[in-house]
Scaffold this active site. Sequence first.
Site, PDB file in Angstrom:
ATOM      1  N   VAL A 147      40.154  48.654  49.608  1.00 15.01           N
ATOM      2  CA  VAL A 147      40.981  49.328  48.600  1.00 15.01           C
ATOM      3  C   VAL A 147      41.608  48.311  47.655  1.00 15.01           C
ATOM      4  O   VAL A 147      41.294  48.263  46.466  1.00 15.01           O
ATOM      5  CB  VAL A 147      42.078  50.197  49.267  1.00 15.01           C
ATOM      6  CG1 VAL A 147      43.007  50.792  48.214  1.00 15.01           C
ATOM      7  CG2 VAL A 147      41.443  51.304  50.094  1.00 15.01           C
ATOM      8  N   CYS A 148      42.490  47.502  48.179  1.00 14.29           N
ATOM      9  CA  CYS A 148      43.306  46.622  47.341  1.00 14.29           C
ATOM     10  C   CYS A 148      42.521  45.480  46.714  1.00 14.29           C
ATOM     11  O   CYS A 148      42.962  44.895  45.721  1.00 14.29           O
ATOM     12  CB  CYS A 148      44.468  46.065  48.159  1.00 14.29           C
ATOM     13  SG  CYS A 148      45.456  47.364  48.923  1.00 14.29           S
TER      14      CYS A 148
END
Length: 238
Positions: A147-148
């Site tokens: 995600v990040c």
Amino acid sequence: MRTFLKLVVCAVMAIQSITARSVSLAAGNVSFPKYNRLSMNDAAILLIDHQVGLQALVKDFDTVGFQNNVLALASIAKELNLPVVITASVPEGPNGPLMPEILEMFPDVAVVSRHGEVNAWDNHEFRTAVKKTGRKQLILAGIVTDVCVSFPALSAIEEGYQVFAAVDASGTFNEVVRYAAWDRMSQSGVQLMNWFSILCELTRDWRVHGPAMTDIILKHLPEYKNTMITFNQTQSTN
């Protein structure tokens, strides 16, 4: 049993990826990009959500080794004087503050605090900070990989940046998730590297950057540190 199942899933994903690429290659649909070498004059490092609370989610690396990798990447930025952009997601919440070592290493870098945007690239302040570096090669690392790291990496690719993911300074829930994220990024043009290869490609020549390289390696690569110590001891006895 769970470990065996994870290995099976990883193997199946790898086979599917290789098969798909082989079919594309046979059909003549695959183009091979040129070798874009990292340059100290065009690279910036983006540290995304290396927060104390989020470290508990990292299960694809051991805790001590992972922290060493993150700090090694940060040390590369520090030693080579590369621009750094740091961001954290709701640091006053359960994600917790950034790793204190990162804050100590970059006391003059303003941390971009996000209070809603999952993808850091969706945050105007973050994008502005990246653009202000004037660099087109972005080295990303963060928690969590899928995600990040993946989201801003894919977004930066879309905007024409050359993107490099520092895979050993990025962690996630397990190896299945990690490999899926790596595959998704690499298929979109993100180059996967570890901190040591990043260091070597940026510096290129021991004769020019030997002191900086040696300092980082002695602190963060104990296996090679032992090799250097053994060599020096041998030389001193000859």
